[in-house]
Motif scaffolding. Structure first.
Motif, PDB file in Angstrom:
ATOM      1  N   PHE A  64       0.837  -1.180   0.000  1.00  0.00           N
ATOM      2  CA  PHE A  64       0.000   0.000   0.000  1.00  0.00           C
ATOM      3  C   PHE A  64       0.888   1.252   0.000  1.00  0.00           C
ATOM      4  O   PHE A  64       1.921   1.299   0.657  1.00  0.00           O
ATOM      5  CB  PHE A  64      -0.913   0.043   1.236  1.00  0.00           C
ATOM      6  CG  PHE A  64      -1.932  -1.065   1.228  1.00  0.00           C
ATOM      7  CD1 PHE A  64      -2.979  -1.044   0.343  1.00  0.00           C
ATOM      8  CD2 PHE A  64      -1.843  -2.111   2.121  1.00  0.00           C
ATOM      9  CE1 PHE A  64      -3.934  -2.049   0.340  1.00  0.00           C
ATOM     10  CE2 PHE A  64      -2.779  -3.108   2.139  1.00  0.00           C
ATOM     11  CZ  PHE A  64      -3.822  -3.085   1.230  1.00  0.00           C
ATOM     12  N   VAL A  65       0.469   2.238  -0.750  1.00  0.00           N
ATOM     13  CA  VAL A  65       1.217   3.503  -0.833  1.00  0.00           C
ATOM     14  C   VAL A  65       0.316   4.594  -0.260  1.00  0.00           C
ATOM     15  O   VAL A  65      -0.838   4.752  -0.682  1.00  0.00           O
ATOM     16  CB  VAL A  65       1.599   3.816  -2.294  1.00  0.00           C
ATOM     17  CG1 VAL A  65       2.315   5.141  -2.370  1.00  0.00           C
ATOM     18  CG2 VAL A  65       2.416   2.688  -2.863  1.00  0.00           C
ATOM     19  N   LEU A  66       0.854   5.377   0.690  1.00  0.00           N
ATOM     20  CA  LEU A  66       0.109   6.477   1.268  1.00  0.00           C
ATOM     21  C   LEU A  66       0.079   7.625   0.284  1.00  0.00           C
ATOM     22  O   LEU A  66       1.115   8.162  -0.095  1.00  0.00           O
ATOM     23  CB  LEU A  66       0.755   6.918   2.585  1.00  0.00           C
ATOM     24  CG  LEU A  66       0.040   8.031   3.326  1.00  0.00           C
ATOM     25  CD1 LEU A  66      -1.363   7.602   3.728  1.00  0.00           C
ATOM     26  CD2 LEU A  66       0.832   8.437   4.552  1.00  0.00           C
ATOM     27  N   ILE A  67      -1.118   7.970  -0.161  1.00  0.00           N
ATOM     28  CA  ILE A  67      -1.240   9.031  -1.158  1.00  0.00           C
ATOM     29  C   ILE A  67      -1.393  10.396  -0.497  1.00  0.00           C
ATOM     30  O   ILE A  67      -0.732  11.359  -0.863  1.00  0.00           O
ATOM     31  CB  ILE A  67      -2.428   8.759  -2.102  1.00  0.00           C
ATOM     32  CG1 ILE A  67      -2.175   7.484  -2.879  1.00  0.00           C
ATOM     33  CG2 ILE A  67      -2.675   9.923  -3.041  1.00  0.00           C
ATOM     34  CD1 ILE A  67      -3.355   7.048  -3.703  1.00  0.00           C
ATOM     35  N   ASP A  68      -2.240  10.475   0.493  1.00  0.00           N
ATOM     36  CA  ASP A  68      -2.503  11.752   1.119  1.00  0.00           C
ATOM     37  C   ASP A  68      -2.902  11.532   2.573  1.00  0.00           C
ATOM     38  O   ASP A  68      -3.630  10.596   2.887  1.00  0.00           O
ATOM     39  CB  ASP A  68      -3.617  12.489   0.365  1.00  0.00           C
ATOM     40  CG  ASP A  68      -3.762  13.931   0.785  1.00  0.00           C
ATOM     41  OD1 ASP A  68      -2.809  14.453   1.403  1.00  0.00           O
ATOM     42  OD2 ASP A  68      -4.813  14.527   0.498  1.00  0.00           O
ATOM     43  N   ALA A  69      -2.430  12.344   3.444  1.00  0.00           N
ATOM     44  CA  ALA A  69      -2.782  12.275   4.850  1.00  0.00           C
ATOM     45  C   ALA A  69      -3.737  13.407   5.179  1.00  0.00           C
ATOM     46  O   ALA A  69      -3.515  14.544   4.737  1.00  0.00           O
ATOM     47  CB  ALA A  69      -1.533  12.371   5.726  1.00  0.00           C
TER      48      ALA A  69
END
Length: 146
Positions: free
Chosen positions: A140-145
């Protein structure tokens, strides 16, 4: 010509008197079933093969039957379902883990009183089937927090 017509129907009596014919009557009795040909396979029922279907530590997919049983000999644990016929099945894919755990049944229910009669003051241990889910991938890649 002598014909015995006692016990015959009225039409037959009239016919015999008018034609002056001798009458031969043959009687055929109903066949009956021979004795002793009945249940030769009594007591030879097919085996049901109940019990453990998957051993401890094996990997299973969702929906796999883990145990077949008629009474609640084995209990469902984590990620395990209980079928209407008493079968235990895996809800998720993972590894099977069998544990022995203490149970506290509710003796107000009829089936509990029936299966655990006379064991109200005892500690009851039962085997529980659990399915430990497989670890998810770490892609999984964190796109936006937020």
């Amino acid at each position: 010509m002598n014909v015995d017509i006692t016990g015959k129907s009225e039409i037959l009596k009239k016919y015999c008197k008018s034609q002056d014919v001798s009458l031969r009557v043959s009687v055929r009795y109903k066949a009956k079933k021979t004795v002793g040909a009945g249940n030769k396979n009594a007591g030879n029922a097919n085996p049901k093969h109940r019990g453990w279907k998957v051993q401890d530590g094996k990997t299973v997919t969702a929906g796999t039957v883990l145990v077949t049983q008629t009474k609640t000999r084995f209990h469902p644990g984590l990620n395990v379902g209980f079928g209407r016929n008493g079968n235990l099945f895996a809800i998720e894919a993972g590894r099977v883990a069998v544990t022995c755990e203490k149970i506290n049944p509710d003796f107000r229910h009829f089936w509990v009183r029936k299966n655990y009669a006379g064991r109200q003051d005892q500690v009851i241990y039962k085997k529980h089937f659990n399915v430990i889910p497989e670890k998810q991938h770490d892609r999984f890649v964190l796109i936006d927090a937020i």
